[in-house]
Design an enzyme around this catalytic site. Sequence first.
Site, PDB file in Angstrom:
ATOM      1  CG  LEU A 214      -1.831  -0.998   1.253  1.00 30.84           C
ATOM      2  CD1 LEU A 214      -2.295  -1.085   2.813  1.00 30.84           C
ATOM      3  CD2 LEU A 214      -3.036  -0.839   0.505  1.00 30.84           C
TER       4      LEU A 214
ATOM      5  CE  LYS B  54      -7.982  -2.702   1.998  1.00 31.21           C
ATOM      6  NZ  LYS B  54      -8.165  -3.893   2.632  1.00 31.21           N
TER       7      LYS B  54
ATOM      8  CE  LYS C 134      -0.219  -0.635   6.324  1.00 27.13           C
ATOM      9  NZ  LYS C 134       1.046  -1.520   7.100  1.00 27.13           N
TER      10      LYS C 134
ATOM     11  CB  CYS D 133      40.131   0.073  10.970  1.00 25.42           C
ATOM     12  SG  CYS D 133      38.687   0.251  12.166  1.00 25.42           S
TER      13      CYS D 133
HETATM   14  S1  IVH Z   1      -4.638  -4.373   1.963  1.00 22.68           S
HETATM   15  C1  IVH Z   1      -3.268  -4.228  -2.312  1.00 22.68           C
HETATM   16  N1  IVH Z   1      -5.666  -4.058   4.363  1.00 22.68           N
HETATM   17  O1  IVH Z   1      -0.222  -3.727   5.065  1.00 22.68           O
HETATM   18  C2  IVH Z   1      -3.138  -4.012  -0.850  1.00 22.68           C
HETATM   19  N2  IVH Z   1      -3.486  -4.422   4.087  1.00 22.68           N
HETATM   20  O2  IVH Z   1       1.268  -2.288   2.943  1.00 22.68           O
HETATM   21  C3  IVH Z   1      -3.100  -5.244  -0.169  1.00 22.68           C
HETATM   22  N3  IVH Z   1      -1.991  -4.686   6.044  1.00 22.68           N
HETATM   23  O3  IVH Z   1       1.169  -6.496   3.152  1.00 22.68           O
HETATM   24  C4  IVH Z   1      -3.330  -4.959   1.301  1.00 22.68           C
HETATM   25  N4  IVH Z   1      -4.051  -4.146   7.559  1.00 22.68           N
HETATM   26  O4  IVH Z   1       0.281  -6.964   5.383  1.00 22.68           O
HETATM   27  C5  IVH Z   1      -4.620  -4.297   3.611  1.00 22.68           C
HETATM   28  N5  IVH Z   1      -6.642  -4.034   6.585  1.00 22.68           N
HETATM   29  C6  IVH Z   1      -5.668  -4.106   5.689  1.00 22.68           C
HETATM   30  C7  IVH Z   1      -4.355  -4.169   6.204  1.00 22.68           C
HETATM   31  C8  IVH Z   1      -3.227  -4.539   5.423  1.00 22.68           C
HETATM   32  C9  IVH Z   1      -2.464  -4.625   7.364  1.00 22.68           C
HETATM   33  C10 IVH Z   1      -0.530  -4.872   5.760  1.00 22.68           C
HETATM   34  C11 IVH Z   1      -0.404  -6.091   4.949  1.00 22.68           C
HETATM   35  C12 IVH Z   1       0.180  -5.658   3.554  1.00 22.68           C
HETATM   36  C13 IVH Z   1       0.682  -4.272   3.908  1.00 22.68           C
HETATM   37  C14 IVH Z   1       0.468  -3.297   2.784  1.00 22.68           C
END
Ligand code: IVH
Length: 691
Positions: free
Chosen positions: A99, A312, A138, A454
């Site tokens: 992301l 999203k 997240k 060193c």
């Molecule tokens: S969507 C196409 N939703 O963040 C994007 N990712 O930087 C797919 N992550 O590798 C990811 N919570 O491990 C998405 N609610 C969430 C998330 C999430 C954590 C992590 C995930 C991903 C990373 C992306």
Amino acid sequence: MTLPARPSAEGKQTAGGQPAARSRLEQLRAELADHDYRYYVLDEPVIADVQYDALMRELQAIEAEHPEWIRSDSPSQRVGGKARSELGEISHAVPMLSLANAFDAEEVAAFDRRVSDALRASGTLAADGEVEYACEVKLDGLAISLRYHDGLLVQAATRGDGQTGEDVTANVRTIRAIPLRLREPVAGVVEVRGEVLMFRGDFDALNQAQGERGQKVFINPRNAAAGSLRQLDPQITRQRPLRFFAYGWGQLDHPPSATRHSAMLDWLAGLGLPAEPMRQVVRGLDGLLGFYRRIGDARRALPYDIDGVVYKVDSLPAQQQLGFVSRAPRFALAHKFPAEEVNTELLDIEIQVGRTGALTPVARLKPVFVGGVTVTNATLHNEDEIRRKDVRIGDTVVVRRAGDVIPEVVAPVPALRPADAREFVMPSHCPVCGSGIERLEGEIIARCTGGLFCAAQRKQALTHAAGRRALDIEGLGEKLVDQLVERGRLQTLADVFTLTAEELAGLDRMGPKSAQNLIEAIDRARQPTLGRFLFALGIRHVGEATARDLARHFGSMEALLGAPADDLLQVPDVGPVVAASVAHFLGEPHNREVIHALLSQHGVAPRPEPLQVRGAALAGKTFVLTGTLHDWTRDEAAQKIVAAGGKVTGSVSRKTSYVVAGDDAGSKLVKARELGVVVLDEAGLRQLLES
Ligand code: IVH
């Protein structure tokens, strides 16, 4: 009155005991799966753990009596198989992307503007309309992809580099939050994407138990989750309290009719998967920022760690229109929480000597818990930075740590400065080797002039050379290099190739087996590509890409050693600074001696650098096309695959990387399934090509 006897495990107490035992078995399986669902998905458990355990024991007793009835999706079968020596690789049917990040409201506003402008321009959004967003937290764990086939969990893989991940199927099967079978039958493949994590309370309990047993304690829940998931022995994973939340999907052979991300997550929840629990649909920028604020307020009360929120675009057709830029979707954004900051005491400032002699002042801190870990050191970058911030030894300082980033000292708290606080003075001689220190005109970094004399520089140069991206000598890590340098056994890289199993076996943390493994790894390192060999030499300003460019241009080490300095400037992307650095390195008699020793005495023979094919995103991948595609003919699809560096063949074998199946695909699809070859639909192929 006597109650009818409950069929026992043996099923002998009722007439026709076998059918009774069989039906009790089915009932127990369904009940146990249902309790998992209530606990992990609905968050509404209806029985206590002891009752659950009793049901499980009853199920196990019947299965022990009738092993022929055991099925892989039985709740008793979460742990199977033995420990492995390594995790296999799985290539993702649909790549796992990342992301784009935002750190403030302005960046979020810009995102909302980009999205709404694009959707208005295409007529998807009314002129005065607002975009609807699916908001989620997240989760701070590990991304994972679960693959169900005809409703049965068949595979689980970590994200890896997004194209290829590690096979963690056996470990994932032990996670009770992840159903072994979907609650509703879905034909073909359902790939679920989400995060494996550990709740903070479970993490604390685990660490306490680990500590009491004298075993390794983990830094934070994410670390513990990662370590547990990537275990080689699923028996260990089983004892770790891992959780899972779904936030997306990959390949879907029969997607539901939903047209919204939020509805898709509800669909996944209906299939028995714990969907991201804080999800909410909002409108426009105000909706996004409101969600961010609410989650920020609730953050500490959540039982798990999060490092931001994710926005999203909710409409799936709108998502498709917006598409992707490089490795991230244009329709989604991670809005990160600010890095955590705390106060602590600056006990001292020490000097660290880097691989190229750079001297970095490092703050020794009174241990403090920040950003999920206990911090004792933090970088102060350089001398000027210390002056600019006016940081003094003895000060109370603000320390910041975000995610995996190195902690840093932000500023002193002048009001708390003690009378005896001391200013830092850069030493005039290297604290490790005593050589002079120089700081060139216009440079902010001071350097030790000792070079490989060193020990600090030598240790790091050797660790770098043995590293995964260089000579890839597995087992020759920092600790071992330190020991060998301190014993005077490694003066130069050439000495690595004179090590023997006998002397290695005598070192700390080494046994005969690991010594032998290391000797074999050193032996394998005798044939690196020329690019890796050059990178391993640790020439200043020569990263992996430049090393490969040099290797392709000159073809051999001899040619590079014999080339006049001016020739270096002919190499693509090599400018005067890099050229001067390479010329200087190769001009040093000492360096030439080491290179000659490697090539002529120690059997090191770099291989020519493989040629780079432009746009070879699919290089090395073999495809089989079958069935009728919608938007492309099979020939068109084949041309696109070849243009991206892939190969198209006619029959499916274990070597096939992907089978692309259109409508009415027949025997090739069946064969692919039998062999476990990844099957893509047209959309999957398109994504692969675009990525
Ligand atoms: S969507 C196409 N939703 O963040 C994007 N990712 O930087 C797919 N992550 O590798 C990811 N919570 O491990 C998405 N609610 C969430 C998330 C999430 C954590 C992590 C995930 C991903 C990373 C992306």
